[in-house]
Design a protein around this motif. Structure first.
Motif, PDB file in Angstrom:
ATOM      1  N   ASP A 249      32.659 -27.511 -21.993  1.00 60.35           N
ATOM      2  CA  ASP A 249      32.918 -28.247 -20.745  1.00 60.35           C
ATOM      3  C   ASP A 249      32.748 -27.337 -19.533  1.00 60.35           C
ATOM      4  OD1 ASP A 249      33.432 -30.485 -22.227  1.00 60.35           O
ATOM      5  OD2 ASP A 249      35.624 -30.319 -22.105  1.00 60.35           O
ATOM      6  N   GLU A 250      33.269 -26.113 -19.620  1.00 59.03           N
ATOM      7  CA  GLU A 250      33.139 -25.177 -18.504  1.00 59.03           C
ATOM      8  C   GLU A 250      31.673 -24.824 -18.267  1.00 59.03           C
ATOM      9  OE1 GLU A 250      33.779 -22.684 -15.353  1.00 59.03           O
ATOM     10  OE2 GLU A 250      35.096 -24.206 -16.248  1.00 59.03           O
TER      11      GLU A 250
ATOM     12  N   VAL B  77      29.212 -19.690 -20.816  1.00 59.39           N
ATOM     13  CA  VAL B  77      30.549 -19.100 -20.862  1.00 59.39           C
ATOM     14  C   VAL B  77      30.623 -18.222 -22.106  1.00 59.39           C
ATOM     15  CG1 VAL B  77      33.024 -19.539 -21.009  1.00 59.39           C
ATOM     16  CG2 VAL B  77      31.564 -21.097 -19.720  1.00 59.39           C
TER      17      VAL B  77
ATOM     18  N   HIS C 217      30.115 -27.626 -16.361  1.00 56.22           N
ATOM     19  CA  HIS C 217      30.491 -27.570 -14.945  1.00 56.22           C
ATOM     20  C   HIS C 217      29.629 -26.537 -14.207  1.00 56.22           C
ATOM     21  CE1 HIS C 217      33.933 -30.248 -14.425  1.00 56.22           C
ATOM     22  NE2 HIS C 217      34.366 -29.892 -15.623  1.00 56.22           N
ATOM     23  N   ARG C 218      29.430 -25.392 -14.829  1.00 61.49           N
ATOM     24  CA  ARG C 218      28.626 -24.350 -14.192  1.00 61.49           C
ATOM     25  C   ARG C 218      27.161 -24.769 -14.073  1.00 61.49           C
ATOM     26  NH1 ARG C 218      30.974 -18.565 -16.572  1.00 61.49           N
ATOM     27  NH2 ARG C 218      33.186 -19.011 -16.159  1.00 61.49           N
TER      28      ARG C 218
END
Length: 213
Positions: A135-136, A18, A139-140
């Motif tokens: 966190d993102e 990200v 998830h990815r």
């Protein structure tokens, strides 16, 4: 020819990242001076520190956003053995400056150096909520691993079963020979930082059970 000695399912590596614009910067500065006597070293460094503090306040940086060390004095020598000669006394004070005024960062550094901070050790750019970016990215990474696993399973005429193994991986040391695992290090500290953006990465090793179609 390589053989799988203990077949159990499917293991895949997924990575995700990200990026976001930086919101603040940390600048590591140092006053590092050499003088013939301790008194002169302390005096020159103290004057430089006073000028540096004044410049930082002129740029609107409060004292609470400046962390610094005490003046440290060490004897400096040149050469080795019989050729070793005394060079003087080095007086050093280090500071870390936090600022959100990124548009004026270049001028801030120029003025700090002019005031006496004759060492710029590092400039680090950060975002407001790096844990949320982490966190993102995770998830990815999981989504990427699952997509890869589904392709492998379908190609083999199988269905993807439940996840039976999850392993956090240091994204800075990805290696196809070892699924990117590294001994030691803290993946919480990774992230490629540039003035244009802050990029946070994550990687995960997932193990899936395989089911017949």
């Amino acid at each position: 020819m390589a053989a799988i000695k203990e077949p159990w399912g499917l293991s895949v590596l997924g990575a995700g990242s990200v990026s976001a614009e930086p919101r603040l910067a940390h600048v590591d500065l140092a006053v590092d001076l050499l003088a013939p006597t301790p008194k002169a070293a302390f005096a020159e460094a103290g004057a430089a520190v006073t000028r540096l503090r004044s410049v930082l306040r002129e740029h609107g940086i409060p004292d609470s956003d400046v962390s610094g060390s005490r003046l440290q004095l060490t004897s400096q020598y040149r050469g080795y053995g019989a050729d070793r000669t005394f060079h003087g006394y080095a007086c050093v004070a280090t500071y870390t400056v936090r600022t959100e005024a990124l548009a004026g960062l270049e001028l801030l550094i120029e003025d700090a150096v002019t005031a006496g901070a004759n060492r710029v050790d590092a400039v680090r750019f950060e975002v407001d909520d790096k844990p949320a970016m982490r966190d993102e990215a995770r998830h990815r990474a999981v989504a990427a691993a699952r997509r890869k696993a589904e392709v492998y399973a379908q190609a083999c005429g199988l269905r993807l079963g439940p996840v039976i193994h999850i392993e956090d991986v240091d994204p800075e040391s990805l290696d196809v020979r070892s699924h990117g695992r590294r001994t030691g290090g803290d993946p919480e500290d990774d992230g490629s930082l540039t003035p244009g953006s802050v990029r946070v990465e994550a990687a995960v090793l997932l193990g899936f059970a395989l089911l017949p179609e």
